[in-house]
Design an enzyme around this catalytic site. Sequence first.
Site, PDB file in Angstrom:
ATOM      1  N   ASP A 160      41.101  35.326  44.634  1.00  0.00           N
ATOM      2  CA  ASP A 160      41.659  36.492  44.391  1.00  0.00           C
ATOM      3  C   ASP A 160      41.300  37.585  45.630  1.00  0.00           C
ATOM      4  OD1 ASP A 160      42.422  36.194  41.840  1.00  0.00           O
ATOM      5  OD2 ASP A 160      40.492  35.915  41.556  1.00  0.00           O
ATOM      6  N   HIS A 188      39.215  37.032  36.249  1.00  0.00           N
ATOM      7  CA  HIS A 188      40.095  36.446  36.987  1.00  0.00           C
ATOM      8  C   HIS A 188      41.190  36.021  36.103  1.00  0.00           C
ATOM      9  CE1 HIS A 188      42.195  33.652  39.444  1.00  0.00           C
ATOM     10  NE2 HIS A 188      42.444  32.880  38.254  1.00  0.00           N
TER      11      HIS A 188
END
Length: 329
Positions: A160, A188
Amino acid sequence: MTQAPVNVTVTGAAGQIGYALLFRIASGQLLGPDTPVKLRLLEIPQAVKAAEGTALELEDGAFPLLAGIDIFDDAKQAFAGANVALLVGARPRTKGMERADLLEANGGIFKPQGEAINAGAADDIRVLVVGNPANTNALIAQSHAPDVPAERFTAMTRLDHNRAVAQLAKKLNAPVGEITKLTIWGNHSASQYPDIFHAEVGGRNAAEAVNDEKWLAEEFIPRVAKRGAEIIEARGASSAASAANAAIDHIHDWVLGTPEGDWTSMAVPSDGSYGVPEGLISSFPVRCRDGKYEIVQGLEINEFSRTRIDASVAELAEEREAVKKLGLI
Ligand SMILES: NC(=O)C1=CN([C@@H]2O[C@H](COP(=O)(O)OP(=O)(O)OC[C@H]3O[C@@H](n4cnc5c(N)ncnc54)[C@H](O)[C@@H]3O)[C@@H](O)[C@H]2O)C=CC1
Ligand SMILES: O=C([O-])CC(=O)C(=O)O
Protein backbone atom coordinates in the site's frame (compact mmCIF):
# COMPACT_ATOMS: atom_id res chain seq x y z
CA MET A 1 30.29 -15.18 1.62
CA THR A 2 31.11 -13.46 4.84
CA GLN A 3 28.57 -14.88 7.31
CA ALA A 4 26.61 -17.98 8.32
CA PRO A 5 23.44 -18.53 6.28
CA VAL A 6 20.21 -16.98 7.54
CA ASN A 7 17.22 -19.34 7.62
CA VAL A 8 14.27 -17.86 5.78
CA THR A 9 10.97 -19.75 6.05
CA VAL A 10 8.37 -19.00 3.39
CA THR A 11 4.83 -20.37 3.61
CA GLY A 12 2.63 -20.67 0.53
CA ALA A 13 5.84 -21.20 -1.40
CA ALA A 14 4.09 -22.72 -4.41
CA GLY A 15 1.65 -19.84 -4.77
CA GLN A 16 1.94 -16.88 -7.09
CA ILE A 17 3.58 -14.53 -4.58
CA GLY A 18 5.93 -17.33 -3.55
CA TYR A 19 7.05 -17.78 -7.14
CA ALA A 20 8.03 -14.13 -7.43
CA LEU A 21 9.46 -13.92 -3.93
CA LEU A 22 11.80 -16.87 -3.75
CA PHE A 23 14.05 -15.78 -6.61
CA ARG A 24 14.44 -12.31 -5.13
CA ILE A 25 15.43 -13.81 -1.76
CA ALA A 26 17.89 -16.20 -3.40
CA SER A 27 19.50 -13.35 -5.33
CA GLY A 28 20.31 -11.46 -2.14
CA GLN A 29 17.72 -8.71 -2.37
CA LEU A 30 16.12 -9.56 0.97
CA LEU A 31 19.15 -9.39 3.25
CA GLY A 32 21.87 -7.82 1.12
CA PRO A 33 24.73 -9.07 -1.03
CA ASP A 34 26.87 -10.45 1.83
CA THR A 35 24.29 -12.69 3.48
CA PRO A 36 23.80 -16.28 2.34
CA VAL A 37 20.32 -17.70 2.86
CA LYS A 38 18.81 -21.11 3.41
CA LEU A 39 15.23 -21.38 2.22
CA ARG A 40 12.74 -23.44 4.20
CA LEU A 41 9.52 -23.78 2.23
CA LEU A 42 6.19 -24.72 3.77
CA GLU A 43 3.26 -25.91 1.68
CA ILE A 44 0.17 -28.01 2.10
CA PRO A 45 0.76 -31.63 1.02
CA GLN A 46 -1.07 -31.20 -2.33
CA ALA A 47 1.25 -28.34 -3.31
CA VAL A 48 4.56 -29.84 -2.20
CA LYS A 49 5.26 -31.16 -5.69
CA ALA A 50 4.82 -27.71 -7.20
CA ALA A 51 7.16 -26.29 -4.53
CA GLU A 52 9.68 -28.96 -5.48
CA GLY A 53 9.42 -27.73 -9.07
CA THR A 54 10.18 -24.19 -7.98
CA ALA A 55 13.13 -25.52 -5.98
CA LEU A 56 14.50 -27.10 -9.18
CA GLU A 57 14.29 -23.72 -10.89
CA LEU A 58 15.98 -22.04 -7.95
CA GLU A 59 18.80 -24.53 -8.32
CA ASP A 60 19.00 -23.60 -12.00
CA GLY A 61 19.46 -19.96 -10.98
CA ALA A 62 22.90 -20.92 -9.57
CA PHE A 63 22.55 -18.18 -6.98
CA PRO A 64 25.84 -17.79 -5.10
CA LEU A 65 24.02 -16.74 -1.92
CA LEU A 66 21.58 -19.66 -1.87
CA ALA A 67 23.00 -22.10 0.66
CA GLY A 68 20.16 -24.65 0.60
CA ILE A 69 16.46 -25.34 0.08
CA ASP A 70 14.29 -27.62 2.21
CA ILE A 71 10.61 -28.27 1.64
CA PHE A 72 8.10 -29.24 4.33
CA ASP A 73 4.42 -29.88 4.82
CA ASP A 74 4.81 -29.65 8.59
CA ALA A 75 4.93 -26.24 10.27
CA LYS A 76 7.08 -27.33 13.26
CA GLN A 77 9.81 -28.54 10.92
CA ALA A 78 9.54 -25.57 8.56
CA PHE A 79 9.97 -22.97 11.32
CA ALA A 80 12.72 -24.81 13.22
CA GLY A 81 15.68 -22.44 13.41
CA ALA A 82 13.94 -19.75 11.30
CA ASN A 83 15.46 -16.28 11.53
CA VAL A 84 12.97 -14.70 9.12
CA ALA A 85 9.45 -16.02 8.49
CA LEU A 86 7.34 -14.84 5.59
CA LEU A 87 3.77 -16.04 6.13
CA VAL A 88 2.31 -15.82 2.66
CA GLY A 89 0.07 -18.91 2.45
CA ALA A 90 -3.50 -18.21 3.49
CA ARG A 91 -7.01 -19.32 2.76
CA PRO A 92 -8.55 -17.02 0.15
CA ARG A 93 -12.16 -16.00 0.41
CA THR A 94 -14.35 -18.15 -1.81
CA LYS A 95 -17.93 -17.74 -2.96
CA GLY A 96 -20.48 -17.67 -0.20
CA MET A 97 -17.88 -17.27 2.54
CA GLU A 98 -18.61 -14.70 5.23
CA ARG A 99 -15.84 -12.70 6.86
CA ALA A 100 -16.13 -14.82 10.02
CA ASP A 101 -15.68 -17.99 7.93
CA LEU A 102 -12.54 -16.48 6.43
CA LEU A 103 -11.17 -15.57 9.84
CA GLU A 104 -11.95 -19.04 11.15
CA ALA A 105 -10.33 -20.78 8.16
CA ASN A 106 -7.22 -18.66 8.58
CA GLY A 107 -7.21 -19.31 12.30
CA GLY A 108 -6.66 -22.95 11.35
CA ILE A 109 -3.48 -21.89 9.55
CA PHE A 110 -2.03 -19.10 11.69
CA LYS A 111 -2.63 -20.68 15.12
CA PRO A 112 -0.45 -23.76 14.42
CA GLN A 113 2.11 -21.60 12.63
CA GLY A 114 2.34 -19.28 15.66
CA GLU A 115 2.79 -22.35 17.88
CA ALA A 116 5.49 -23.71 15.59
CA ILE A 117 7.34 -20.37 15.63
CA ASN A 118 7.10 -20.37 19.41
CA ALA A 119 8.41 -23.91 19.62
CA GLY A 120 11.39 -23.76 17.35
CA ALA A 121 12.25 -20.47 15.65
CA ALA A 122 15.60 -18.80 16.32
CA ASP A 123 15.83 -16.18 19.08
CA ASP A 124 16.09 -13.36 16.55
CA ILE A 125 12.98 -14.46 14.58
CA ARG A 126 11.24 -11.71 12.61
CA VAL A 127 7.80 -12.48 11.21
CA LEU A 128 6.02 -10.79 8.32
CA VAL A 129 2.44 -11.83 7.59
CA VAL A 130 1.37 -11.26 3.98
CA GLY A 131 -1.61 -13.65 3.75
CA ASN A 132 -4.95 -11.88 4.18
CA PRO A 133 -6.51 -10.64 6.37
CA ALA A 134 -2.86 -9.90 7.15
CA ASN A 135 -3.13 -7.75 10.30
CA THR A 136 -5.48 -10.13 12.08
CA ASN A 137 -3.66 -13.25 10.89
CA ALA A 138 -0.52 -11.73 12.44
CA LEU A 139 -2.44 -11.18 15.68
CA ILE A 140 -3.57 -14.82 15.71
CA ALA A 141 -0.02 -16.13 15.12
CA GLN A 142 1.40 -13.75 17.72
CA SER A 143 -1.08 -14.81 20.39
CA HIS A 144 0.09 -18.42 20.02
CA ALA A 145 3.75 -17.52 20.40
CA PRO A 146 3.94 -16.20 23.97
CA ASP A 147 7.70 -16.77 24.25
CA VAL A 148 8.51 -14.61 21.23
CA PRO A 149 8.63 -10.85 21.85
CA ALA A 150 5.29 -9.50 20.57
CA GLU A 151 6.93 -6.84 18.41
CA ARG A 152 8.50 -9.49 16.18
CA PHE A 153 5.09 -10.09 14.58
CA THR A 154 4.33 -7.65 11.79
CA ALA A 155 1.95 -7.50 8.82
CA MET A 156 2.44 -6.06 5.37
CA THR A 157 1.23 -2.63 4.37
CA ARG A 158 4.35 -1.91 2.35
CA LEU A 159 2.55 -2.68 -0.89
CA ASP A 160 0.00 0.00 0.00
CA HIS A 161 2.87 2.34 0.88
CA ASN A 162 4.62 1.73 -2.43
CA ARG A 163 1.35 2.13 -4.34
CA ALA A 164 0.74 5.47 -2.62
CA VAL A 165 4.28 6.70 -3.33
CA ALA A 166 3.85 5.84 -7.01
CA GLN A 167 0.44 7.55 -7.31
CA LEU A 168 1.68 10.67 -5.56
CA ALA A 169 4.79 10.85 -7.73
CA LYS A 170 2.59 10.56 -10.82
CA LYS A 171 0.31 13.35 -9.66
CA LEU A 172 3.24 15.65 -8.94
CA ASN A 173 5.15 14.60 -12.03
CA ALA A 174 8.10 13.81 -9.76
CA PRO A 175 10.43 10.80 -9.65
CA VAL A 176 9.30 8.22 -7.06
CA GLY A 177 12.70 8.56 -5.41
CA GLU A 178 11.84 12.12 -4.41
CA ILE A 179 8.80 11.11 -2.34
CA THR A 180 9.54 10.57 1.33
CA LYS A 181 7.72 10.31 4.68
CA LEU A 182 4.46 8.95 3.37
CA THR A 183 2.39 6.88 5.82
CA ILE A 184 -0.21 4.13 5.58
CA TRP A 185 -2.30 3.96 8.76
CA GLY A 186 -4.55 1.15 9.97
CA ASN A 187 -5.62 -2.05 8.30
CA HIS A 188 -4.46 -3.62 5.03
CA SER A 189 -7.98 -3.34 3.66
CA ALA A 190 -10.12 -0.82 1.84
CA SER A 191 -10.35 1.16 5.11
CA GLN A 192 -6.61 1.93 5.17
CA TYR A 193 -5.56 5.58 5.18
CA PRO A 194 -2.66 6.72 3.00
CA ASP A 195 -1.51 10.02 4.55
CA ILE A 196 0.41 12.61 2.55
CA PHE A 197 0.24 15.46 5.09
CA HIS A 198 3.75 14.71 6.37
CA ALA A 199 5.05 13.44 3.07
CA GLU A 200 7.60 15.41 1.12
CA VAL A 201 8.45 15.75 -2.53
CA GLY A 202 12.05 16.77 -3.02
CA GLY A 203 12.00 18.15 0.54
CA ARG A 204 8.78 20.20 0.07
CA ASN A 205 5.50 19.29 1.81
CA ALA A 206 3.57 17.01 -0.53
CA ALA A 207 0.05 18.01 0.59
CA GLU A 208 0.91 21.66 -0.14
CA ALA A 209 2.44 20.71 -3.46
CA VAL A 210 -0.76 18.83 -4.38
CA ASN A 211 -3.04 21.52 -2.94
CA ASP A 212 -6.16 19.64 -4.03
CA GLU A 213 -8.25 18.13 -1.24
CA LYS A 214 -10.86 16.85 -3.70
CA TRP A 215 -8.19 14.80 -5.53
CA LEU A 216 -6.91 13.55 -2.19
CA ALA A 217 -10.33 12.46 -0.88
CA GLU A 218 -11.95 11.30 -4.08
CA GLU A 219 -9.13 9.96 -6.19
CA PHE A 220 -5.88 9.29 -4.35
CA ILE A 221 -7.18 7.61 -1.19
CA PRO A 222 -9.73 5.31 -2.87
CA ARG A 223 -7.30 4.49 -5.70
CA VAL A 224 -4.62 3.32 -3.27
CA ALA A 225 -7.07 1.58 -0.94
CA LYS A 226 -8.78 -0.27 -3.79
CA ARG A 227 -5.70 -0.91 -5.90
CA GLY A 228 -5.77 -4.62 -5.01
CA ALA A 229 -9.23 -4.91 -6.60
CA GLU A 230 -8.12 -2.87 -9.62
CA ILE A 231 -5.24 -5.30 -10.22
CA ILE A 232 -7.55 -8.33 -9.85
CA GLU A 233 -9.94 -6.79 -12.38
CA ALA A 234 -7.13 -6.11 -14.88
CA ARG A 235 -5.01 -9.21 -14.41
CA GLY A 236 -7.61 -11.77 -13.45
CA ALA A 237 -5.46 -12.60 -10.42
CA SER A 238 -4.35 -10.65 -7.37
CA SER A 239 -1.10 -8.71 -7.14
CA ALA A 240 1.82 -11.08 -6.97
CA ALA A 241 5.15 -9.63 -8.13
CA SER A 242 4.38 -6.25 -6.54
CA ALA A 243 3.37 -8.01 -3.31
CA ALA A 244 6.60 -10.02 -3.35
CA ASN A 245 8.53 -6.81 -4.00
CA ALA A 246 6.87 -5.16 -1.01
CA ALA A 247 7.66 -8.15 1.23
CA ILE A 248 11.31 -7.84 0.21
CA ASP A 249 11.25 -4.10 1.00
CA HIS A 250 9.61 -4.70 4.41
CA ILE A 251 12.17 -7.21 5.67
CA HIS A 252 15.09 -5.46 3.97
CA ASP A 253 14.33 -2.21 5.76
CA TRP A 254 13.57 -3.89 9.09
CA VAL A 255 16.93 -5.69 9.07
CA LEU A 256 19.11 -3.16 7.25
CA GLY A 257 17.40 0.13 8.13
CA THR A 258 15.22 2.79 6.51
CA PRO A 259 17.09 5.50 4.59
CA GLU A 260 18.25 8.54 6.56
CA GLY A 261 15.57 11.25 6.54
CA ASP A 262 12.76 8.91 5.55
CA TRP A 263 10.44 6.34 7.09
CA THR A 264 8.23 3.54 5.86
CA SER A 265 4.91 1.90 6.75
CA MET A 266 4.65 -1.37 8.63
CA ALA A 267 1.73 -2.92 10.50
CA VAL A 268 3.13 -3.51 13.99
CA PRO A 269 1.64 -4.14 17.44
CA SER A 270 0.42 -0.82 18.76
CA ASP A 271 1.96 0.56 21.95
CA GLY A 272 -0.93 3.02 22.17
CA SER A 273 0.74 5.60 19.91
CA TYR A 274 -1.62 7.98 18.09
CA GLY A 275 -4.58 6.65 20.09
CA VAL A 276 -4.45 3.19 18.47
CA PRO A 277 -5.50 0.65 21.15
CA GLU A 278 -2.55 -1.29 22.49
CA GLY A 279 -1.95 -4.67 20.91
CA LEU A 280 -3.78 -4.10 17.62
CA ILE A 281 -1.48 -4.81 14.70
CA SER A 282 -1.95 -1.56 12.86
CA SER A 283 0.03 0.25 10.20
CA PHE A 284 2.17 3.16 11.41
CA PRO A 285 5.02 5.29 10.17
CA VAL A 286 8.15 3.45 11.33
CA ARG A 287 11.89 4.03 11.23
CA CYS A 288 14.24 1.06 11.33
CA ARG A 289 17.79 1.04 12.65
CA ASP A 290 20.12 -1.67 13.99
CA GLY A 291 17.59 -4.39 13.16
CA LYS A 292 14.79 -2.77 15.16
CA TYR A 293 11.84 -0.60 14.22
CA GLU A 294 10.26 2.25 16.12
CA ILE A 295 7.01 4.09 15.53
CA VAL A 296 7.73 7.67 14.43
CA GLN A 297 6.45 9.88 17.25
CA GLY A 298 5.14 13.42 17.44
CA LEU A 299 3.38 13.80 14.09
CA GLU A 300 0.50 16.23 14.19
CA ILE A 301 -2.70 14.54 13.07
CA ASN A 302 -5.26 16.87 11.51
CA GLU A 303 -9.04 16.36 11.53
CA PHE A 304 -9.07 14.92 8.00
CA SER A 305 -6.53 12.26 9.00
CA ARG A 306 -7.96 11.58 12.46
CA THR A 307 -11.37 10.50 11.15
CA ARG A 308 -9.82 8.15 8.62
CA ILE A 309 -7.27 6.63 11.00
CA ASP A 310 -10.02 6.04 13.57
CA ALA A 311 -12.25 4.30 11.01
CA SER A 312 -9.56 1.86 9.94
CA VAL A 313 -8.48 1.19 13.53
CA ALA A 314 -12.14 0.54 14.45
CA GLU A 315 -12.23 -2.15 11.76
CA LEU A 316 -9.12 -3.75 13.27
CA ALA A 317 -10.72 -3.70 16.71
CA GLU A 318 -13.81 -5.42 15.25
CA GLU A 319 -11.64 -8.10 13.66
CA ARG A 320 -9.89 -8.65 17.00
CA GLU A 321 -13.29 -9.05 18.69
CA ALA A 322 -14.39 -11.52 16.01
CA VAL A 323 -11.34 -13.76 16.41
CA LYS A 324 -11.65 -13.53 20.19
CA LYS A 325 -15.23 -14.78 19.91
CA LEU A 326 -14.05 -17.63 17.71
CA GLY A 327 -11.50 -18.56 20.39
CA LEU A 328 -8.61 -17.94 17.99
CA ILE A 329 -6.72 -15.55 20.27
N1 LIG B 1 -0.66 -7.89 2.47
C1 LIG B 1 -0.69 -7.62 1.18
O1 LIG B 1 -0.38 -6.51 0.75
C2 LIG B 1 -1.08 -8.67 0.17
C3 LIG B 1 -1.56 -9.89 0.56
N2 LIG B 1 -1.92 -10.83 -0.36
C4 LIG B 1 -2.38 -12.13 0.15
O2 LIG B 1 -1.31 -13.05 0.10
C5 LIG B 1 -1.83 -14.38 0.11
C6 LIG B 1 -1.14 -15.24 -0.93
O3 LIG B 1 -1.40 -14.76 -2.21
P1 LIG B 1 -1.02 -15.63 -3.51
O4 LIG B 1 0.38 -16.11 -3.45
O5 LIG B 1 -1.45 -14.83 -4.67
O6 LIG B 1 -2.02 -16.85 -3.32
P2 LIG B 1 -1.95 -18.30 -4.00
O7 LIG B 1 -3.30 -18.90 -3.81
O8 LIG B 1 -1.35 -18.23 -5.35
O9 LIG B 1 -0.92 -19.06 -3.07
C7 LIG B 1 -1.16 -19.37 -1.74
C8 LIG B 1 -0.37 -20.62 -1.42
O10 LIG B 1 -0.50 -20.86 -0.03
C9 LIG B 1 -0.56 -22.24 0.16
N3 LIG B 1 -1.13 -22.54 1.48
C10 LIG B 1 -2.42 -22.58 1.88
N4 LIG B 1 -2.51 -22.96 3.15
C11 LIG B 1 -1.25 -23.15 3.60
C12 LIG B 1 -0.71 -23.56 4.83
N5 LIG B 1 -1.47 -23.86 5.88
N6 LIG B 1 0.64 -23.66 4.92
C13 LIG B 1 1.44 -23.38 3.88
N7 LIG B 1 0.97 -23.01 2.67
C14 LIG B 1 -0.35 -22.88 2.54
C15 LIG B 1 -1.41 -22.75 -1.00
O11 LIG B 1 -1.21 -24.13 -1.25
C16 LIG B 1 -0.89 -21.88 -2.15
O12 LIG B 1 0.20 -22.50 -2.82
C17 LIG B 1 -3.34 -14.22 -0.08
O13 LIG B 1 -3.96 -14.30 1.18
C18 LIG B 1 -3.47 -12.81 -0.63
O14 LIG B 1 -4.74 -12.26 -0.37
C19 LIG B 1 -1.79 -10.60 -1.69
C20 LIG B 1 -1.32 -9.40 -2.14
C21 LIG B 1 -0.95 -8.34 -1.24
O1 LIG C 1 -6.74 -7.38 -2.73
C1 LIG C 1 -6.29 -8.55 -2.67
O2 LIG C 1 -6.99 -9.57 -2.66
C2 LIG C 1 -4.81 -8.74 -2.58
C3 LIG C 1 -4.23 -7.67 -1.75
O3 LIG C 1 -4.24 -7.73 -0.54
C4 LIG C 1 -3.72 -6.48 -2.42
O4 LIG C 1 -3.47 -6.51 -3.62
O5 LIG C 1 -3.53 -5.47 -1.72
